[in-house]
Design an enzyme around this catalytic site. Structure first.
Site, mmCIF file in Angstrom:
data_model
loop_
_atom_site.group_PDB
_atom_site.id
_atom_site.type_symbol
_atom_site.label_atom_id
_atom_site.label_comp_id
_atom_site.label_asym_id
_atom_site.label_seq_id
_atom_site.Cartn_x
_atom_site.Cartn_y
_atom_site.Cartn_z
ATOM 1 N N GLY A 27 0.808 -1.217 0.000
ATOM 2 C CA GLY A 27 0.000 0.000 0.000
ATOM 3 C C GLY A 27 0.837 1.261 0.000
ATOM 4 O O GLY A 27 2.023 1.237 -0.311
ATOM 5 N N ASN A 28 0.171 2.390 0.340
ATOM 6 C CA ASN A 28 0.785 3.716 0.236
ATOM 7 C C ASN A 28 1.367 3.877 -1.175
ATOM 8 O O ASN A 28 2.551 4.138 -1.374
ATOM 9 C CB ASN A 28 1.867 3.901 1.313
ATOM 10 C CG ASN A 28 2.221 5.363 1.452
ATOM 11 O OD1 ASN A 28 3.351 5.756 1.254
ATOM 12 N ND2 ASN A 28 1.244 6.190 1.750
ATOM 13 N N HIS A 33 4.220 1.802 -8.137
ATOM 14 C CA HIS A 33 3.192 0.752 -8.052
ATOM 15 C C HIS A 33 2.245 0.846 -9.253
ATOM 16 O O HIS A 33 1.832 -0.177 -9.823
ATOM 17 C CB HIS A 33 2.356 0.913 -6.781
ATOM 18 C CG HIS A 33 3.121 0.762 -5.505
ATOM 19 N ND1 HIS A 33 3.389 1.804 -4.665
ATOM 20 C CD2 HIS A 33 3.660 -0.345 -4.923
ATOM 21 C CE1 HIS A 33 4.060 1.369 -3.614
ATOM 22 N NE2 HIS A 33 4.239 0.069 -3.744
ATOM 23 N N SER A 182 7.778 4.302 -0.624
ATOM 24 C CA SER A 182 6.881 4.778 0.440
ATOM 25 C C SER A 182 7.696 5.353 1.598
ATOM 26 O O SER A 182 7.216 6.199 2.345
ATOM 27 C CB SER A 182 6.013 3.632 0.950
ATOM 28 O OG SER A 182 5.297 3.093 -0.132
#
Ligand code: PAF
Length: 280
Positions: A27-28, A33, A182
């Site tokens: 995530g983040n 990504h 991140s």
């Protein structure tokens, strides 16, 4: 886009799909990504992304608790990028009981980042195998930014004959060269302006690794330069692309580095081609 938090929902959905490409994440999400999501889109009819901050891959004192968790914003970005399914389990869903079985990895998992993060790659490999077993993708995409992780996952998939093709995405960088991560948001303003120096040293090595250059001298000079600028360098290491020690005839090489600025540990790498020694 559907969002599932349970293994049962995921399994039920998966039974109805033919081809799936998978991007596992913590995530983040950033552009790196999203590039992997675009890569995944080219590989299969359905794209699945997972968001799971995996406790097994963090050591004591590492940033598991403060790792940025931004599920709502991440889901919005994935929806915009045409992802079909977001799988976001919580820890008790993925590990309903303490994980008893782990993947035993080759020695490379204890070198480079593995030397200062014991157990990290065992945790990564274990969760990646579990996620691959749940999602059952034909293709899974990983970024070259985590070069050692990618190499270890390729070894695991090959050694266990896992029915998935691993596709690598190039590292995405800020305009000043810093690899997107991140963890960059942990940097203070002045650390952020210093941060591209790590990639700068990797570029300098790639430019100066002539056929007859002493690779150890190049590695040590880069570490000294970074340390003299206030970094605590963990390693700078020139390897062949399988992460072994390069033989004199190896020309396809990669230089990998990890260094701390304050409390933030940054990693980066650069593939390069070393000229062949002249025959004279
Ligand atoms: O690279 C990452 O974000 C993680 O290590 C991964 C592959 C999602 C496993 O937790």
């Amino acid at each position: 886009m559907k969002t599932f938090h349970t293994v049962n929902d995921l399994r039920e959905w998966r039974d109805c799909c033919d081809s799936v490409a998978f991007v596992p994440t913590m995530g983040n999400l950033h552009e790196g990504h999203l590039k992997l999501v675009s890569l995944a889109r080219q590989q299969a009819n359905h794209v699945v992304v997972s968001i799971f901050v995996n406790p097994l891959q963090f050591g004591p004192g590492e940033d598991f608790l403060r790792y940025p968790r931004t599920l709502e914003q991440d889901a919005a970005r994935l929806r915009e990028h045409g992802v079909d399914l977001l799988f976001a389990p919580d820890t008790s869903e993925l590990y309903p009981q303490p994980q008893r079985c782990h993947i035993e990895l080759p020695d490379i998992a204890s070198e480079l980042c593995g030397a200062s993060r014991p157990g990290h790659f065992r945790g990564v490999a274990t969760v990646v195998m579990k996620l691959l077993n749940l999602v059952r993708p034909q293709v899974a995409c990983f970024g070259k930014k985590d070069y050692q992780q990618l190499a270890i996952i390729r070894m695991m998939v090959e050694d266990f004959a896992m029915p998935v093709r691993i596709v690598a995405g190039e590292t995405v960088r800020a305009p000043d060269g810093l690899a997107l991560s991140s963890r960059n948001q942990y940097l203070t303003e002045s650390q952020r302006s210093q941060a591209p120096a790590l990639f700068g040293e990797l570029q300098r090595i790639a430019a100066e690794a002539h056929a007859d250059a002493d690779l150890t001298v190049l590695e040590q000079r880069a570490m000294q330069t970074l340390d003299s600028q206030g970094w605590q360098t963990d390693y700078i290491s020139i390897r062949n692309r399988q992460l072994g020690t390069p033989a004199s005839q190896d020309t396809s090489l990669v230089v990998l580095g990890a260094a701390r600025l304050g409390n933030t540990r940054l990693i980066d790498n650069l593939e390069f081609v070393r000229p062949r020694p002249s025959q004279a």
